[in-house]
Design an enzyme around this catalytic site. Structure first.
Site, short mmCIF file in Angstrom:
data_model
loop_
_atom_site.label_atom_id
_atom_site.label_comp_id
_atom_site.label_asym_id
_atom_site.label_seq_id
_atom_site.Cartn_x
_atom_site.Cartn_y
_atom_site.Cartn_z
CG HIS A 159 33.41 42.45 45.47
ND1 HIS A 159 32.54 41.60 46.13
CD2 HIS A 159 33.69 41.84 44.28
CE1 HIS A 159 32.33 40.54 45.38
NE2 HIS A 159 33.01 40.66 44.25
CG ASP B 221 36.84 42.80 36.80
OD1 ASP B 221 37.22 41.73 36.32
OD2 ASP B 221 35.64 43.08 36.98
C1 SDX Z 1 33.05 41.65 39.54
O1 SDX Z 1 29.68 39.95 42.71
C2 SDX Z 1 30.79 39.34 42.33
O2 SDX Z 1 31.23 38.44 42.96
C3 SDX Z 1 31.40 39.93 41.09
C4 SDX Z 1 32.82 39.45 40.74
C5 SDX Z 1 32.83 37.99 40.30
O3 SDX Z 1 33.86 37.33 40.43
O4 SDX Z 1 31.81 37.55 39.76
O5 SDX Z 1 33.71 39.60 41.83
C6 SDX Z 1 33.37 40.20 39.50
O6 SDX Z 1 32.02 42.01 39.03
C7 SDX Z 1 33.99 42.60 40.23
C8 SDX Z 1 33.44 44.04 40.26
C9 SDX Z 1 33.81 44.78 38.98
N1 SDX Z 1 33.22 46.10 38.94
C10 SDX Z 1 33.93 47.22 39.10
O7 SDX Z 1 35.12 47.20 39.33
C11 SDX Z 1 33.14 48.48 38.90
C12 SDX Z 1 33.45 49.48 40.01
N2 SDX Z 1 32.91 49.00 41.25
C13 SDX Z 1 31.64 49.31 41.60
O8 SDX Z 1 30.76 50.01 40.82
C14 SDX Z 1 31.01 48.65 42.82
O9 SDX Z 1 31.95 48.59 43.84
C15 SDX Z 1 30.38 47.28 42.58
C16 SDX Z 1 29.42 47.28 41.39
C17 SDX Z 1 31.45 46.22 42.34
C18 SDX Z 1 29.58 46.89 43.84
O10 SDX Z 1 28.46 47.71 43.95
P1 SDX Z 1 27.52 47.83 45.25
O11 SDX Z 1 27.78 46.71 46.17
O12 SDX Z 1 26.15 48.05 44.75
O13 SDX Z 1 28.08 49.12 45.93
P2 SDX Z 1 27.59 50.62 45.72
O14 SDX Z 1 27.73 50.97 44.30
O15 SDX Z 1 26.21 50.73 46.33
O16 SDX Z 1 28.62 51.42 46.57
C19 SDX Z 1 28.59 51.48 47.98
C20 SDX Z 1 29.39 52.68 48.38
C21 SDX Z 1 28.91 53.95 47.66
O17 SDX Z 1 29.27 55.06 48.48
P3 SDX Z 1 28.11 55.82 49.34
O18 SDX Z 1 27.13 56.31 48.34
O19 SDX Z 1 27.55 54.76 50.26
O20 SDX Z 1 28.88 56.87 50.04
O21 SDX Z 1 30.75 52.53 47.99
C22 SDX Z 1 31.09 53.48 46.98
C23 SDX Z 1 29.75 53.99 46.43
O22 SDX Z 1 29.88 55.25 45.89
N3 SDX Z 1 31.80 52.75 45.93
C24 SDX Z 1 32.68 53.29 45.10
C25 SDX Z 1 33.14 52.25 44.30
N4 SDX Z 1 32.52 51.11 44.65
C26 SDX Z 1 31.70 51.43 45.64
N5 SDX Z 1 33.11 54.53 44.97
C27 SDX Z 1 34.03 54.76 43.99
N6 SDX Z 1 34.52 53.78 43.19
C28 SDX Z 1 34.08 52.52 43.32
N7 SDX Z 1 34.55 51.59 42.50
#
Ligand code: SDX
Length: 380
Positions: free
Chosen positions: A263, A317
């Site tokens: 998140h 989720d």
């Molecule tokens: C919702 O914003 C809100 O409040 C949203 C929400 C709401 O109530 O409205 O809470 C609802 O949208 C929940 C999120 C649902 N999405 C997912 O479950 C999809 C999987 N998660 C991600 O793709 C990710 O964590 C996000 C999209 C939720 C957040 O993305 P960010 O903040 O842009 O983070 P990032 O993608 O830049 O990741 C930062 C680091 C990376 O590693 P490095 O490159 O720095 O080494 O964390 C890692 C990412 O690779 N990472 C993950 C990961 N989430 C972050 N690695 C593997 N699996 C993941 N799910």
């Protein structure tokens, strides 16, 4: 040529885009409040419609205010036959989020008056949208199976009525209660992508149906609300507890995102995921165990080991799908259900935006060239 320097933050990370008193998140401590009230408290003691009132109008309703709000919504739950006829033309293989976005936008055709400075117009739009969105989600689900839409049942409250329109069965009170709590948990979450989308659309002073339709489109993506459906697909393809470790290792090696985890704001387990997990357990103890829950627990354990140090934990989720699955809801309706709830937050932000409106018009860091000569077609 003068260049203006602005620090560019991908995804606007950490950039405030508004002042808001609707909700608050502390991502380090795992705290979420709506209008200052802890989410745990609202989940335990409130109802979705009371919470929606709180979010939209700023304070808890009196008994009379709540009753009037509930009656108003009950009165507006039906949708016009022309909207139903339009929906019958949607392809049955279409995704319910696309159907919802189209139907929400279509409300603007039927309720075309736009009087954003009239409190009565605002009140009616809020009631109409909250009342009709669940009916449209359920109607599309019935129609894609070749059935007529099930009319709302005036004997049933908001949550129970939705489950009834979906299944044509009056749900057990526990099922309706748990579903209502799920709606409360999803109702609002500061400036997430779909809420921001709603605010940007609202800032042009367009109608509230366009505001909601744009937010629905934004919520649909797998990085946002669409993740709940993806979680279930992932559990299906993992298949057994023994496969969890290799499946996740493979995703991590290939730098793929694990759905339902991570998140932008939370660096600990999402407080809503904790409550949803408890609800799932309550539901299983009444209606029987779900083997997907064992998979989910193992998934959480493995990901905490592998990615916990990066602050990657279950988000909202992750466990919602397990609850909906147990309620017999098909997985492609999970995100529309998120939308049914989040409408409350979108409308609260719509109202807040209108009160201090200035159109959103950010800037860019231009990376192109200047003074390039036009080359005629024959010379390219
Ligand atoms: C919702 O914003 C809100 O409040 C949203 C929400 C709401 O109530 O409205 O809470 C609802 O949208 C929940 C999120 C649902 N999405 C997912 O479950 C999809 C999987 N998660 C991600 O793709 C990710 O964590 C996000 C999209 C939720 C957040 O993305 P960010 O903040 O842009 O983070 P990032 O993608 O830049 O990741 C930062 C680091 C990376 O590693 P490095 O490159 O720095 O080494 O964390 C890692 C990412 O690779 N990472 C993950 C990961 N989430 C972050 N690695 C593997 N699996 C993941 N799910």
């Amino acid at each position: 040529m003068t260049a203006t320097f602005c620090e560019y933050k991908p995804g606007l990370e950490g950039i405030p885009v508004t002042k808001s008193s609707i909700s608050f998140v502390d991502g380090q401590k795992g705290i979420l409040e709506y209008r200052g009230i802890a989410i745990e408290e609202l989940a335990k003691r409130s109802s979705f419609l009371e919470t929606a009132y709180l979010l939209i109008w700023g304070e808890l309703p009196s008994q009379q205010q709540l009753q009037e709000f509930q009656i108003d919504i009950l009165f507006h739950r039906r949708i016009k036959y022309r909207i139903r006829d339009m929906m019958k033309c949607f392809p049955e293989s279409g995704h319910p989020m696309d159907a919802l976005q189209t139907s929400a936008a279509a409300l603007g055709l039927f309720y075309a008056r736009r009087a954003l400075d009239d409190p009565e117009y605002i009140r009616k739009a809020v009631v109409r949208i909250l009342a009709k969105i669940p009916t449209m989600v359920a109607a599309f689900h019935q129609m894609r199976r070749g059935n007529d839409a099930v009319q709302p049942n005036d004997e049933l409250d908001y949550a129970a009525n939705f489950l009834y329109m979906l299944t044509e069965r009056v749900p057990h009170p526990l099922e309706a209660k748990i579903f209502d709590i799920c709606l409360t948990l999803h109702a609002e979450h500061t400036i997430n992508a779909s809420t921001f989308s709603a605010m940007v659309t609202a800032s042009t002073l367009t109608d509230p149906y366009a505001v909601v339709a744009s937010a629905v489109g934004t919520l649909a993506g797998p990085l946002h609300g669409g993740a709940n459906e993806e979680v279930l697909l992932m559990l299906e393809s993992i298949g057994s507890v023994g496969n969890v470790e290799p499946y996740i290792s493979n995703l991590i090696i290939n730098k793929q995102k694990i759905m339902g985890f991570g998140h932008r704001v939370y660096k600990v387990k999402d407080p809503r995921a904790k409550i949803l997990q408890e609800l799932a357990v309550d539901l299983f103890s009444e209606t029987g165990h779900d083997r997907y829950y064992d998979l989910a627990l193992e998934l959480e354990r493995v990901i905490e080991l592998k990615l916990g140090q990066k602050g990657i934990y279950p988000n909202i989720d992750f466990y919602s799908g397990l609850v909906y699955r147990k309620l017999g809801i098909p997985s492609d309706l999970f995100t529309p259900i998120f939308a049914i709830a989040r409408v409350a937050g979108w409308l609260a932000h719509w109202k807040e935006q209108l009160a201090v409106n200035r159109i959103f018009r950010p800037t860019q860091v231009y990376t192109g060239q200047h003074d390039i000569a036009y080359i005629s077609m024959s010379e390219r």
